[in-house]
Design an enzyme around this catalytic site. Structure first.
Site, PDB file in Angstrom:
ATOM      1  N   LYS A 143       0.823  -1.220   0.000  1.00 56.45           N
ATOM      2  CA  LYS A 143       0.000   0.000   0.000  1.00 56.45           C
ATOM      3  C   LYS A 143       0.856   1.269   0.000  1.00 56.45           C
ATOM      4  CE  LYS A 143      -0.894   0.101   5.009  1.00 56.45           C
ATOM      5  NZ  LYS A 143      -0.057  -1.060   5.356  1.00 56.45           N
ATOM      6  N   ARG A 159      -5.314   3.259  12.126  1.00 56.39           N
ATOM      7  CA  ARG A 159      -5.017   1.833  12.265  1.00 56.39           C
ATOM      8  C   ARG A 159      -6.121   1.087  13.013  1.00 56.39           C
ATOM      9  NH1 ARG A 159       0.456   0.329  11.287  1.00 56.39           N
ATOM     10  NH2 ARG A 159       1.828   2.127  11.039  1.00 56.39           N
ATOM     11  N   ARG A 208      12.584 -10.827   0.962  1.00 60.23           N
ATOM     12  CA  ARG A 208      13.298  -9.545   0.919  1.00 60.23           C
ATOM     13  C   ARG A 208      14.717  -9.699   1.468  1.00 60.23           C
ATOM     14  NH1 ARG A 208       9.225  -5.223   3.774  1.00 60.23           N
ATOM     15  NH2 ARG A 208       7.577  -5.178   2.223  1.00 60.23           N
ATOM     16  N   ARG A 212      16.221  -9.306   7.197  1.00 60.75           N
ATOM     17  CA  ARG A 212      16.016  -8.554   8.438  1.00 60.75           C
ATOM     18  C   ARG A 212      15.070  -9.301   9.368  1.00 60.75           C
ATOM     19  NH1 ARG A 212      14.347  -2.784   6.021  1.00 60.75           N
ATOM     20  NH2 ARG A 212      12.550  -4.101   5.621  1.00 60.75           N
ATOM     21  N   ARG A 233       2.912  -9.858  12.953  1.00 65.69           N
ATOM     22  CA  ARG A 233       2.428  -8.558  12.469  1.00 65.69           C
ATOM     23  C   ARG A 233       1.069  -8.711  11.767  1.00 65.69           C
ATOM     24  NH1 ARG A 233       7.086  -6.088   8.935  1.00 65.69           N
ATOM     25  NH2 ARG A 233       5.685  -4.291   8.827  1.00 65.69           N
TER      26      ARG A 233
END
Length: 214
Positions: free
Chosen positions: A13, A88, A127, A160, A171
């Site tokens: 997003k 949020r 990633r 990471r 998350r």
């Protein structure tokens, strides 16, 4: 054109928000950027936010909304803006609506970039970040031509901690619990638009542009 971007972490997003901002010449307003700018500039709101952050506490909704509304009052927002990372939660959304109503404004669209959890875990765990310059790659979609080293500075690429599958799952759990209810909230207001975020980035953007130009 006053837009809120919705979507799970890793749905893309933020990337879409930047592309919308560039095409339609409206600012991309990120709550994180607002906090950092106010703290750096030593504003009264920034000092208040810093007191909470220094103690490891979440900045209260009212103060966060004050910071956001202050940013939305800038001259560059007069033709619209894209909110990214805020609201949020339902209480934040309600507080924002009330604050906008006071200044005679309302949101036009809530755009949900919809991506299934399993796709997000695959995306994020692929990633790789450079320990030297911070450049980012993806082992499937954007691999480094130097293998496990950065094309820019030659330093090592790492996965990471916040991109590890177990962290991503945590998350996503927080997102489903706190933020996903916003989808029903904005659907109830008749401003929710959903796009398939599993497509190529440019196809996702084309779908969003079609909504905004309908």
């Amino acid at each position: 054109m006053k837009i809120v971007m919705l979507g799970a972490p890793g749905a893309g997003k933020g990337t879409q928000a930047k592309m919308i901002a560039a095409k339609y010449q409206v600012p991309h307003v990120s709550s994180g950027d607002i906090f950092r700018a106010n703290i750096k500039n030593g504003t009264e709101l920034g000092k208040k936010a810093k007191e909470y952050m220094d103690q490891g506490l979440l900045v209260p909704d009212e103060l966060t909304v004050d910071l956001v509304i202050d940013r939305l009052s800038w001259e560059d927002c007069k033709n619209g803006y894209i909110l990214d990372g805020f609201p949020r939660t339902i209480p934040q959304a309600k507080t924002l609506d009330a604050a906008l109503e006071k200044i005679g404004e309302h949101l036009d669209y809530a755009i949900d970039v919809d991506v299934p959890d399993e796709n997000i875990v695959t995306r994020m765990s692929g990633r790789r970040a450079c320990v030297g310059c911070g450049a980012t790659y993806h082992i499937v979609y954007n691999p480094s031509k130097k293998g496990e080293n950065c094309e820019v500075c030659g330093e090592q690429l790492i996965l990471r901690d916040d991109d590890k599958p177990e962290t991503v799952q945590k998350r996503l759990s927080v997102y489903h619990e706190q933020t996903q209810p916003l989808i029903d909230y904005y659907a109830g207001q008749g401003i929710l638009k959903s796009v398939d975020g599993t497509q190529d980035m440019n196809d996702v953007f084309a779908a969003i542009a079609a909504i905004l130009e309908a």
